[in-house]
Scaffold this motif. Structure first.
Motif, mmCIF file in Angstrom:
data_model
loop_
_atom_site.group_PDB
_atom_site.id
_atom_site.type_symbol
_atom_site.label_atom_id
_atom_site.label_comp_id
_atom_site.label_asym_id
_atom_site.label_seq_id
_atom_site.Cartn_x
_atom_site.Cartn_y
_atom_site.Cartn_z
ATOM 1 N N LEU A 71 27.993 67.904 -50.307
ATOM 2 C CA LEU A 71 28.443 68.951 -51.035
ATOM 3 C C LEU A 71 27.545 70.059 -51.165
ATOM 4 C CD1 LEU A 71 30.032 66.872 -54.097
ATOM 5 C CD2 LEU A 71 31.193 67.645 -52.114
ATOM 6 N N TYR A 72 28.061 71.184 -50.877
ATOM 7 C CA TYR A 72 27.315 72.234 -51.051
ATOM 8 C C TYR A 72 26.892 72.813 -52.424
ATOM 9 C CZ TYR A 72 31.943 74.590 -50.936
ATOM 10 O OH TYR A 72 33.303 74.965 -51.267
ATOM 11 N N GLN A 73 27.401 72.011 -53.278
ATOM 12 C CA GLN A 73 26.761 72.324 -54.696
ATOM 13 C C GLN A 73 26.384 70.771 -55.094
ATOM 14 O OE1 GLN A 73 27.212 71.235 -57.742
ATOM 15 N NE2 GLN A 73 26.206 72.812 -59.029
ATOM 16 N N LYS A 74 25.157 70.720 -55.571
ATOM 17 C CA LYS A 74 24.683 69.234 -55.960
ATOM 18 C C LYS A 74 25.507 68.463 -56.189
ATOM 19 C CE LYS A 74 20.807 66.918 -57.973
ATOM 20 N NZ LYS A 74 19.574 67.155 -58.866
ATOM 21 N N TYR A 75 26.516 68.722 -57.296
ATOM 22 C CA TYR A 75 27.358 67.557 -57.847
ATOM 23 C C TYR A 75 28.717 67.994 -57.388
ATOM 24 C CZ TYR A 75 23.302 66.434 -60.674
ATOM 25 O OH TYR A 75 22.118 66.284 -61.313
ATOM 26 N N ASP A 124 34.380 72.375 -56.282
ATOM 27 C CA ASP A 124 34.687 72.558 -57.821
ATOM 28 C C ASP A 124 33.994 73.314 -58.643
ATOM 29 O OD1 ASP A 124 37.298 71.050 -57.886
ATOM 30 O OD2 ASP A 124 36.538 69.396 -58.745
ATOM 31 N N ASN A 125 32.951 73.820 -57.908
ATOM 32 C CA ASN A 125 32.056 74.842 -58.667
ATOM 33 C C ASN A 125 32.873 76.116 -59.114
ATOM 34 O OD1 ASN A 125 32.236 76.115 -56.191
ATOM 35 N ND2 ASN A 125 30.150 76.463 -56.225
ATOM 36 N N ASN A 126 34.164 76.255 -58.349
ATOM 37 C CA ASN A 126 34.964 77.373 -59.125
ATOM 38 C C ASN A 126 36.027 76.793 -59.910
ATOM 39 O OD1 ASN A 126 35.817 79.794 -58.968
ATOM 40 N ND2 ASN A 126 37.440 79.788 -57.385
ATOM 41 N N ASN A 137 29.732 73.538 -67.287
ATOM 42 C CA ASN A 137 28.729 72.260 -67.150
ATOM 43 C C ASN A 137 27.728 72.500 -66.284
ATOM 44 O OD1 ASN A 137 30.021 70.185 -68.657
ATOM 45 N ND2 ASN A 137 31.652 69.988 -67.201
ATOM 46 N N MET A 138 27.865 73.283 -65.174
ATOM 47 C CA MET A 138 26.702 73.235 -64.024
ATOM 48 C C MET A 138 25.952 74.535 -64.332
ATOM 49 S SD MET A 138 27.147 70.970 -61.790
ATOM 50 C CE MET A 138 27.809 69.876 -62.987
ATOM 51 N N LYS A 139 24.651 74.396 -63.899
ATOM 52 C CA LYS A 139 23.818 75.548 -64.229
ATOM 53 C C LYS A 139 24.265 76.799 -63.800
ATOM 54 C CE LYS A 139 19.493 72.830 -65.012
ATOM 55 N NZ LYS A 139 19.825 71.533 -65.065
ATOM 56 N N PHE A 168 38.055 63.767 -65.146
ATOM 57 C CA PHE A 168 38.195 64.906 -64.547
ATOM 58 C C PHE A 168 37.385 66.051 -64.740
ATOM 59 C CE2 PHE A 168 41.026 68.985 -64.035
ATOM 60 C CZ PHE A 168 41.139 68.661 -62.580
ATOM 61 N N ARG A 169 36.766 66.423 -63.502
ATOM 62 C CA ARG A 169 35.941 67.680 -63.490
ATOM 63 C C ARG A 169 34.937 67.620 -64.857
ATOM 64 N NH1 ARG A 169 40.413 71.932 -61.762
ATOM 65 N NH2 ARG A 169 40.468 71.250 -59.415
ATOM 66 N N ALA A 170 34.466 66.522 -65.333
ATOM 67 C CA ALA A 170 33.777 66.305 -66.740
ATOM 68 C C ALA A 170 34.336 67.158 -67.606
ATOM 69 C CB ALA A 170 32.116 66.736 -66.281
ATOM 70 N N GLN A 171 35.514 67.485 -67.530
ATOM 71 C CA GLN A 171 36.223 68.085 -68.858
ATOM 72 C C GLN A 171 37.100 67.086 -69.593
ATOM 73 O OE1 GLN A 171 38.917 70.916 -66.882
ATOM 74 N NE2 GLN A 171 37.323 71.794 -65.593
ATOM 75 N N ALA A 172 37.522 65.877 -69.057
ATOM 76 C CA ALA A 172 38.152 64.975 -69.736
ATOM 77 C C ALA A 172 37.326 64.043 -70.936
ATOM 78 C CB ALA A 172 39.232 64.290 -68.877
ATOM 79 N N GLN A 173 36.513 64.781 -71.569
ATOM 80 C CA GLN A 173 35.602 63.807 -72.461
ATOM 81 C C GLN A 173 36.202 63.039 -73.401
ATOM 82 O OE1 GLN A 173 32.197 66.382 -73.679
ATOM 83 N NE2 GLN A 173 32.360 67.522 -71.724
#
Length: 932
Positions: free
Chosen positions: A196-200, A204-206, A213-215, A913-918
């Protein structure tokens, strides 16, 4: 005479300084060794960073480091304007903030500030790193703005402050190095990027910009929503619709109903300026409106989140790559229409053409901003003021369900009056012969007092997982929302709340975002034609973050006040934990709090014993099933003190050991599936496991096919799109998307370090090994479409979302009957079971065409399958769009099934889901401990 000589000297000195500065700014070719846009050439981020530092020598620029990326690189924003404006940046930033927030400013003051200020325009590039035009147009545009002396550029610099921001430094480094690795230019390719071209999270960085969540998202969000609040933001992307060069504004319907109309018409105005410029420069191929898939419904993207902040957010999606390509022949794109007034014809397309188009689009945007600076500044104030006024009085947001209610009420009354069928209104609500409905239907239904928008929301401090509620509050703070905190106990509408509760009022400029984070989205029933297939939303249809995070809050419909303190904008919050009771025997951590799992993992890592309480703590009220018990010790006390302080946990001290049964917690050897090229759902889970201190290893198809899995792992997690389908029983073919280029690369084509990542989960090689793993005592957790594993194993479960054809064959329900894109639904849970400990009896889940199961009653009775979650109603929709949702009733959405000595956990909804579904993280976390 002396004065004239002095003036001449100063002018010569000034010109000399300018000449020296101009000489210190190299052209892109002088720095990179090639022109920006040359075929077969890409710049790395290392080279780009060095070039931007050279551009910073200009008196037209100020280079700002906005923070570190996830891989530790510096992320830069270059501010470009006239030298005079750069000396007054603090003034122009302050004006922008005041007008955007619209607090305590009169109309006259707003007009004066608008005249004094400068338009603030954001231009970014490179968010999606394989969309290489983005970063390179940013380089070329920066160079031109810094060096050009034509009247248009000088006018732009005089009237606009430009924020040129690199959106993904890590991605540019990865992608450019991958492309340029081949010494033969013609053989260079972007295909088959190994990770992936963003570490995690890659693409989905967009999708991260309402939670951040991402720096990189945090760095960007602070500039957009707390610091600068630009009136225009321009987000560059690829790829344009086939047969066109680019897609751009204005966008197709639906747009979100919480928007101020000025934002939508502002997009229209900028879109007109952009397409007009391209047409004037004889650059065809701009497609807009219904000619592309892009809309303004979704929140969470870099561009779309700005819409909820009264900013004119622009998106273009253009073709072009360093390797030349073809504009294909698409016959229905060749006839001019409102979507594409100036079609492009089939031709060979070069990278430089896309760069030139992008620079023209940037200049069109900046020229518009320069000409209309005072109007843009005033309009963002006007939108903010409108929001404050709407949140200060009774107000009703229009939505499709309200319109449907009006129509239904009218038809019901007509049937009663005529004792027959009522005339049906058309799509505009008009009756035959053009008559409208009586206004009473608007007044009694649309303006029913109970349906008013809330004046605010109260997030009580005494909820079971207050630290997660604080994370939600911080997500709001990071997006520039005004938050208040109660300094003492208070009561509103007869309900008492403790000090420390948070209050979010809607009488603020960014009210659209506040409403969007708390209230359900009501997506319209959108079909290609009556009775036809649905039109897929661009991304999600519903995403209400408070629901996803399981936050408990109250909607307050009337104005209210109390002992509230306004927090400074951008000031993040930390929950305060407590230790209650005497801890002679030990400590209890509640299973409802996500942060409890961090504390437990830290305790286990330090060798401290931890137990779970299947039935609570007996005589200790408030200790729920699944809570954690930690026997007293000096080490345990020290670690728990840290968790109370750092994680905001409420810990209960017990004077005596629980009388109920206890099960010892053992750490497990956790494997997380991933694949060559990277899986975004896997990346999100990897990130959240790191955040919650679960040790894990990545596992690939080749590792699984090699067997002997139980010797290495205790549990394997498969996110969605890992396990392939099995006929009509399952979903999808498996594997996370397509390989770029249309095929999986051959091992010999890759550097040796990436070859072990190749391969897919297959029925003939992988599934037998997974079955052996479970039979030997291993556990497998599957999410989303990877629950297909149940069908491969022959478990007694069926797809619940099927129908019988006329020939007696089962087939999946067609989309005309059943269609649920990304939305939030409510399920019932059996929270007494180990897999669901810490969950409430009902919870919201993120559902994206997710699998739903039918289980035979005898299979449940025999213990072959144990339901964990199910749909108990015909209307489970909470937010979004659920066409045909009644088909879900009595369907099972999650289950556990023993397989030999191990077990399969199947969760149909996207529980991570996208680390949103906490609110549903615990459904994964519970499976990551061994219990003895």
């Amino acid at each position: 005479m002396v004065q004239k000589i002095l003036l001449s000297f100063m002018l010569a000195l000034s010109l000399g300084i300018s000449a020296v500065q101009a000489q210190t700014i190299p052209t892109p070719k002088e720095h990179f060794g090639f022109n920006i846009g040359d075929d077969y050439h890409l710049a790395t981020y290392t080279q780009t960073e060095a070039y931007f530092k050279k551009l910073a020598a200009s008196d037209r620029t100020k280079l700002t480091d906005i923070g570190l990326t996830e891989e530790g690189r510096h992320q830069f924003m270059m501010i470009v304007s006239s030298p005079e404006n750069l000396k007054k940046l603090d003034t122009y930033k302050s004006i922008s903030q005041k007008l955007a927030r619209a607090e305590g400013i009169t109309e006259e003051q707003a007009r004066a500030l608008s005249a004094e200020g400068k338009a603030i325009v954001w231009i970014d590039g490179g968010l999606h790193a394989t969309e290489t035009v983005g970063t390179h147009q940013l380089i070329e545009t920066a160079y031109q703005l810094v060096t050009r002396k034509d009247p248009e550029t000088l006018k732009i610099l005089d009237n606009v402050v430009i924020l040129m921001t690199h959106a993904n430094p890590d991605g540019q480094e990865i992608v450019s190095n991958w492309y340029m690795r081949n010494p033969t230019p013609e053989k260079r390719t972007l295909d088959n990027l190994p990770r992936l071209y963003q570490k995690y999270v890659g693409h989905d960085n967009n999708r991260d910009f309402f939670i951040m969540n991402m720096k990189e998202s945090q760095n960007i969000g602070r500039q957009l929503f707390v610091e600068w609040m630009p009136q225009i933001m321009y987000n560059h992307h690829q790829r344009g619709p086939a047969g066109s060069v680019l897609a751009g504004p204005p966008y197709r319907d639906p747009f979100n109903y919480v928007f101020d109309p000025l934002m939508i018409t502002g997009i229209d105005a900028l879109g007109a300026a952009m397409i007009n410029r391209l047409n004037a420069e004889n650059k065809p191929g701009f497609t807009r409106l219904g000619g592309s898939v892009f809309s303004t419904w979704y929140n969470g993207g870099l561009r779309t989140t700005t819409h909820f902040h009264n900013m004119i957010g622009l998106l273009t999606e253009i073709i072009g790559n360093p390797t030349p390509e073809d504009v294909p022949l698409v016959p229905n794109r060749l006839i001019p229409n409102g979507n594409t007034p100036f079609p492009v014809t089939p031709q060979k397309w070069h990278f430089k053409q896309s760069i030139d188009y992008s620079v023209s689009l940037n200049y069109a945007t900046l020229n518009y901003a320069a000409r209309h600076a005072d109007e843009l500044l005033y309009n963002i104030y006007r939108m903010g003021k409108n929001s404050i006024e709407r949140g200060s009085k009774d107000y009703w947001t229009l939505s499709p369900k309200r319109i449907d209610a009006i129509t239904q009420a009218y038809q019901t009354d007509q049937k009663k009056a005529t004792s027959g069928a009522a005339a049906s209104p058309d799509q505009y609500g008009l009756l035959p012969r053009g008559g409208g409905m009586p206004v009473k239907y608007f007044d009694t239904i649309m303006k029913a007092p109970v349906l008013r928008d809330p004046r605010g929301f109260i997030i009580t401090a005494n909820q079971p997982d207050f630290p997660t509620a604080v994370k939600f509050v911080n997500a709001l703070i990071k997006t520039g929302i005004q938050i208040q905190v109660a300094t003492a106990d208070f009561a509103v509408a007869g309900k008492k709340y403790p000090a420390g509760s948070y209050i979010v009022k809607t009488d603020q400029a960014f009210r659209p975002h506040v409403i969007d984070m708390f209230e359900p989205q009501d997506h319209p029933n959108d079909f290609q034609y009556p009775g036809g297939p649905p039109v897929r939303p661009y991304d999600a249809a519903g995403w209400t973050l408070a629901y996803q995070m399981g936050v408990q809050f109250d909607r307050v419909l009337d104005g209210f006040d109390g002992p509230f303190k306004k927090l400074p904008y951008g000031e993040l919050q930390s929950p305060k934990g407590h230790l209650d009771g005497s801890a002679v025997a030990g400590y209890v951590l509640g299973a409802r709090a996500n942060n409890s799992f961090i504390a437990v993992n830290d305790l286990l890592k330090s060798g401290v014993e931890v137990y779970r309480l299947p039935n609570g703590a007996g005589d200790k009220s408030g200790v729920e099933a699944g809570s954690f018990f930690v026997p007293s010790s000096a080490k345990a006390k020290a670690l728990l003190d840290k968790s109370i302080n750092d994680l905001g946990l409420d810990v209960t001290g017990l004077a005596k050991k629980p009388t109920t049964s206890m099960i010892k917690v053992a750490p497990m050897r956790i494997a997380l599936w991933d694949t060559y090229g990277g899986s975004m759902p896997s990346g999100w889970v990897r990130w959240l496991m790191e955040q919650y201190h679960f040790p894990m290893q990545l596992i690939y198809a080749q590792d699984i096919d090699a067997g002997d899995l139980k010797k290495k792992y205790d549990v394997i997690v498969f996110v969605t799109r890992a396990i392939p389908g099995l006929g009509n029983a399952g979903l999808g073919r498996g594997g996370d998307g397509e390989f770029a280029g249309g095929r999986e690369p051959k091992a010999e084509e890759l550097p040796s370090e990436y070859r072990p990542w190749l391969g897919r989960i297959t029925a003939d090689k992988s599934i037998p090994q997974l079955k052996k793993f479970m039979e030997a005592g291993g556990n497998v957790v599957t999410i989303g479409s990877s629950t297909n594993l149940a069908y491969h194993l022959g478990l007694p479960v069926k797809n619940a979302l099927v129908e019988m054809t006329a020939s007696g064959q089962e087939r999946p329900l067609p989309a005309e009957k059943y269609y649920i894109p990304g939305s939030i639904l409510q399920v019932d849970l059996d929270s007494t079971q180990q897999a669901t400990w810490g969950m409430p009896s009902k919870t919201d889940v993120y559902f994206d065409a997710s699998p739903v199961f039918k289980i035979a009653p005898d299979a449940i009775a025999k213990g072959q399958v144990k339901p964990l979650a199910w749909f108990s109603t015909a209307k489970p929709l909470r937010s979004g769009w659920a066409w045909g949702q009644s088909y879900l009733q009595d369907g099972v959405s999650a289950f556990m099934a023993p397989v030999g000595s191990g077990k399969l956990l199947a969760f149909g909804p996207e529980i991570t889901f996208r680390a949103q579904a906490q609110g549903t993280f615990k459904l994964l976390f519970n499976q990551l401990y061994g219990l003895k």
